[in-house]
Design a protein around this motif. Sequence first.
Motif, mmCIF file in Angstrom:
data_model
loop_
_atom_site.group_PDB
_atom_site.id
_atom_site.type_symbol
_atom_site.label_atom_id
_atom_site.label_comp_id
_atom_site.label_asym_id
_atom_site.label_seq_id
_atom_site.Cartn_x
_atom_site.Cartn_y
_atom_site.Cartn_z
ATOM 1 N N LEU A 64 0.834 -1.198 0.000
ATOM 2 C CA LEU A 64 0.000 0.000 0.000
ATOM 3 C C LEU A 64 0.873 1.254 0.000
ATOM 4 N N ALA A 65 1.923 1.237 0.811
ATOM 5 C CA ALA A 65 2.819 2.391 0.863
ATOM 6 C C ALA A 65 3.491 2.621 -0.489
ATOM 7 N N LEU A 66 3.929 1.555 -1.151
ATOM 8 C CA LEU A 66 4.530 1.695 -2.479
ATOM 9 C C LEU A 66 3.518 2.234 -3.480
ATOM 10 N N ASP A 67 2.294 1.783 -3.357
ATOM 11 C CA ASP A 67 1.244 2.258 -4.263
ATOM 12 C C ASP A 67 1.012 3.755 -4.085
ATOM 13 N N ARG A 68 1.171 4.211 -2.865
ATOM 14 C CA ARG A 68 0.981 5.633 -2.572
ATOM 15 C C ARG A 68 2.241 6.451 -2.846
ATOM 16 N N GLY A 69 3.357 5.771 -3.112
ATOM 17 C CA GLY A 69 4.607 6.482 -3.358
ATOM 18 C C GLY A 69 5.332 6.889 -2.093
ATOM 19 N N ASP A 70 4.968 6.278 -0.970
ATOM 20 C CA ASP A 70 5.593 6.596 0.312
ATOM 21 C C ASP A 70 6.754 5.623 0.544
ATOM 22 N N ALA A 71 7.931 5.985 0.048
ATOM 23 C CA ALA A 71 9.083 5.089 0.108
ATOM 24 C C ALA A 71 9.528 4.829 1.541
ATOM 25 N N ALA A 72 9.466 5.866 2.392
ATOM 26 C CA ALA A 72 9.918 5.696 3.773
ATOM 27 C C ALA A 72 9.045 4.685 4.516
ATOM 28 N N GLU A 73 7.735 4.809 4.355
ATOM 29 C CA GLU A 73 6.817 3.862 5.012
ATOM 30 C C GLU A 73 6.979 2.461 4.418
ATOM 31 N N ALA A 74 7.169 2.403 3.133
ATOM 32 C CA ALA A 74 7.378 1.099 2.490
ATOM 33 C C ALA A 74 8.620 0.427 3.050
ATOM 34 N N GLN A 75 9.687 1.211 3.249
ATOM 35 C CA GLN A 75 10.910 0.631 3.784
ATOM 36 C C GLN A 75 10.702 0.134 5.212
ATOM 37 N N ARG A 76 9.969 0.918 6.023
ATOM 38 C CA ARG A 76 9.699 0.486 7.406
ATOM 39 C C ARG A 76 8.930 -0.837 7.427
ATOM 40 N N GLN A 77 7.921 -0.932 6.560
ATOM 41 C CA GLN A 77 7.112 -2.155 6.531
ATOM 42 C C GLN A 77 7.916 -3.339 5.985
ATOM 43 N N LEU A 78 8.770 -3.091 5.009
ATOM 44 C CA LEU A 78 9.606 -4.171 4.487
ATOM 45 C C LEU A 78 10.608 -4.654 5.537
#
Length: 582
Positions: free
Chosen positions: A138-152
Amino acid sequence: MINSVLSGSGKFKQMRHFAMLGALAAVAAGCASVPAARPSPVASPQPLARLVVATPDADHDVMAQLMAGEMALTHSDLKTAAAAYGKAAALSNDPQVAERATALALAVHDDAAAMHALERWQALGAKPAALAQARAELALDRGDAAEAQRQLESVLKLGGEDAWRQFGRVLVGARDSAQAARLLEALATPERLPADERAWLAMSELGDRLGRRAYALRIANAAAARFHSSATYAWAAQMTLRAGDRAAAQALLKQAIARAPGDTHLRLAYATMLAQGGDYPAAAKFLASGKQSADIYNLRAALAAQANDKQTLAMLYRQLQKSPDDIRQSSAFLLGQLAEMQDLKAEALAWYDQVGDEDPHAFDADLRSAVILHGQGKKAEAHELLGQLETAYLDQPEQLRKAYEADADLYMAEQKYPQAEMAFSRALQVVPDDPGLLYGRGLAYAESGKIDQAVTDLRRLLELKPSDIDASNALGYTLADANRDLPEAERLIAQARKAKPDDPAIADSWGWLQYRLGHLDEAASVLRQAWKQRPDADVGVHLGEVLWKSGQRDEAARVFEQVRKIDPTNASLRDTLKRLQP
């Protein structure tokens, strides 16, 4: 997932059924207290007529939403499926329904619906790693790289053995591949990757897919250096070859083979690499040693055919005939080809007949059989077989085109030009404006004397392929032979002659054009050279006519006699003699 929902619904129906039986029992008990001798003055309604069963509307029926979602999926309607599963997730207590709703919402990029589904899924007890994976998507879909990295990071921490697989699934499905690639390089480093070569290979391959070739090569080489397995060496070889270093790739692949000498795929890859580098003898020698397979025999035959090594082809034919049953059976088409190359037509037919219907070469085996039958004089059988192919492959355009074209070519060889025209026309209905078919039909029209149609096809071909030398020559010759549009014919044949100055067919066209223009001496000179270079019947007929018209009738008669020996039934010779000696 659906089974669990269905089982819950089943329990609900069972409870409702028990309630209905209780109501009926109460009614029956009430009736039993009334004396049987006192008939009711008015007939009372039946008990079932008073029973009302409440049923939910579709928007509040879990099963209805699940069925709607599944039906939409069968039609690849993800948007409708996502909406239906979103409603089902709100009504159901099954976490798998909420998980499916989350995945579908993410697939259609409905972020709001994905958030609702995620919250429902979490409330129903989703596993933390799975939630982190979905939140990263979802974060990647929104373009939120920082949140995507935290979730990964959470996925890698919580996912256990499946962590890197889940990590890869998030990145491979990202809409922004550049952002996914940056996260890959930031997180999937040699220091963090586990002691599992599969994870290293997967991350390297993912880097390659995302366009990070340098990263992919670096991880591949590091995997080979760490694990020293055939798989890691083979992948590193592939990445190295793609980077342009053939020698290093070859060395890596050699190491892979040393660890798995019986791996047919590795051996084929190594031999192919040698052949692509131009070292055909080394490739053939390498394949000749070690365990053989149908694929190895195929490549060995291809290498020998490319080198025109008839001795090796004959040896391979003998070897294959003595090979184990499984190899021989799966190599029936190759055996047929090898037999044809040695002019063993009957044996080739027998091998082609053994090619199974499920074999990928089944069509080609039948096509070659038709050509062989025709060459043996069994013309009716050949056309019948091609007719069967045209029916059997009616829904497969590529094969259908080939069958029609083969039929047309055989009719051309028989000088049955109307039938050839028809077969070419049918093929052109399958593949309109196909250059090869237009060329064939143009020649068939020309041979039938339908010059306007021939010119139309050949001009259309030159519109599609202006640089087609054979088409230029064919159209130029057709115009010259018909003694029309000679300036255009001269331009076309001159263009072809410049491109292929040593082609005897083009020289024949030029000589015949000179004859039409009245330049008998030049015509005779050009045609003599073409006849000497290739004693073709049509060239001989042209030369004979020019000599005859030049007054050199004795020489012309000798040329005509030679043509008769080459092709006793040549129609052009017959027609020419009839004109010259009425």
